[in-house]
Motif scaffolding. Sequence first.
Motif, short mmCIF file in Angstrom:
data_model
loop_
_atom_site.label_atom_id
_atom_site.label_comp_id
_atom_site.label_asym_id
_atom_site.label_seq_id
_atom_site.Cartn_x
_atom_site.Cartn_y
_atom_site.Cartn_z
N TYR A 90 0.82 -1.22 0.00
CA TYR A 90 0.00 0.00 0.00
C TYR A 90 0.85 1.27 0.00
CZ TYR A 90 -3.38 -3.43 1.75
OH TYR A 90 -4.18 -4.53 1.93
N VAL A 114 -3.96 6.03 -7.19
CA VAL A 114 -5.35 5.63 -7.42
C VAL A 114 -5.46 4.11 -7.49
CG1 VAL A 114 -7.28 5.73 -9.06
CG2 VAL A 114 -5.93 7.79 -8.59
N ILE A 115 -4.56 3.46 -8.24
CA ILE A 115 -4.57 2.00 -8.37
C ILE A 115 -4.32 1.35 -7.02
CG2 ILE A 115 -3.32 0.05 -9.38
CD1 ILE A 115 -2.86 1.92 -11.84
N ARG A 116 -3.35 1.87 -6.28
CA ARG A 116 -3.02 1.32 -4.97
C ARG A 116 -4.21 1.43 -4.01
NH1 ARG A 116 2.13 4.08 -3.42
NH2 ARG A 116 0.68 5.52 -2.46
N ASP A 117 -4.90 2.55 -4.04
CA ASP A 117 -6.07 2.73 -3.17
C ASP A 117 -7.20 1.77 -3.55
OD1 ASP A 117 -4.72 4.69 -1.78
OD2 ASP A 117 -5.74 6.37 -2.77
N GLU A 118 -7.40 1.57 -4.86
CA GLU A 118 -8.42 0.63 -5.32
C GLU A 118 -8.06 -0.80 -4.94
OE1 GLU A 118 -9.00 1.29 -9.51
OE2 GLU A 118 -9.99 3.22 -9.17
N LEU A 119 -6.79 -1.14 -5.04
CA LEU A 119 -6.32 -2.47 -4.63
C LEU A 119 -6.58 -2.68 -3.14
CD1 LEU A 119 -4.81 -5.14 -5.18
CD2 LEU A 119 -2.69 -3.89 -4.64
N LYS A 120 -6.27 -1.69 -2.34
CA LYS A 120 -6.49 -1.80 -0.89
C LYS A 120 -7.97 -2.03 -0.58
CE LYS A 120 -5.29 0.43 3.45
NZ LYS A 120 -4.58 1.56 4.08
N GLN A 121 -8.84 -1.29 -1.25
CA GLN A 121 -10.28 -1.46 -1.05
C GLN A 121 -10.72 -2.87 -1.44
OE1 GLN A 121 -12.61 0.48 0.38
NE2 GLN A 121 -10.94 1.85 0.92
N MET A 122 -10.24 -3.36 -2.57
CA MET A 122 -10.61 -4.70 -3.02
C MET A 122 -10.15 -5.75 -2.02
SD MET A 122 -9.38 -7.74 -4.53
CE MET A 122 -7.81 -7.38 -5.23
#
Length: 144
Positions: A90, A114-122
């Motif tokens: 993250y 943005v990608i890292r934040d979406e990955l964390k949410q997933m």
Amino acid sequence: MFSKACEYGIKATIYIAMQSLQGRRVSLKEIAEKVNSPTAFTAKILHQLAKNDILDSTKGPAGGFQIEKKRIDTLKLADIVVAIDGESIYEGCGLGLEKCNANKPCPVHDKFVVIRDELKQMLQNTSLFELTTDLETGLTYLKR
């Protein structure tokens, strides 16, 4: 994105969860075979997951690995990732720079955040039960 250890750990945990839902405890050898992972490497990964309370490990002839049925729904993919790779997924730079932040960004910083934040949410919103169900119904596979 994930280390090889984390990839094997995720696959092994999903397989163990699927077997645990059927009331089965599984051996190291079976797990390594089903997720196509080297046995010795798998042993280290499973030990780390047991140490982090993701898996239950029992020694002896009737031993093996399992996950309590009630925990399968509450465990999240993020729990497995953090137990193996830590929080670095993250925080790292998209280009691997030692120091990268909004004040001194690398060329991909803004897009990678943005990608890292979406990955964390997933990862935080995906339950082990959900992954196990998709595997049982044949929507997903652990090995080809």
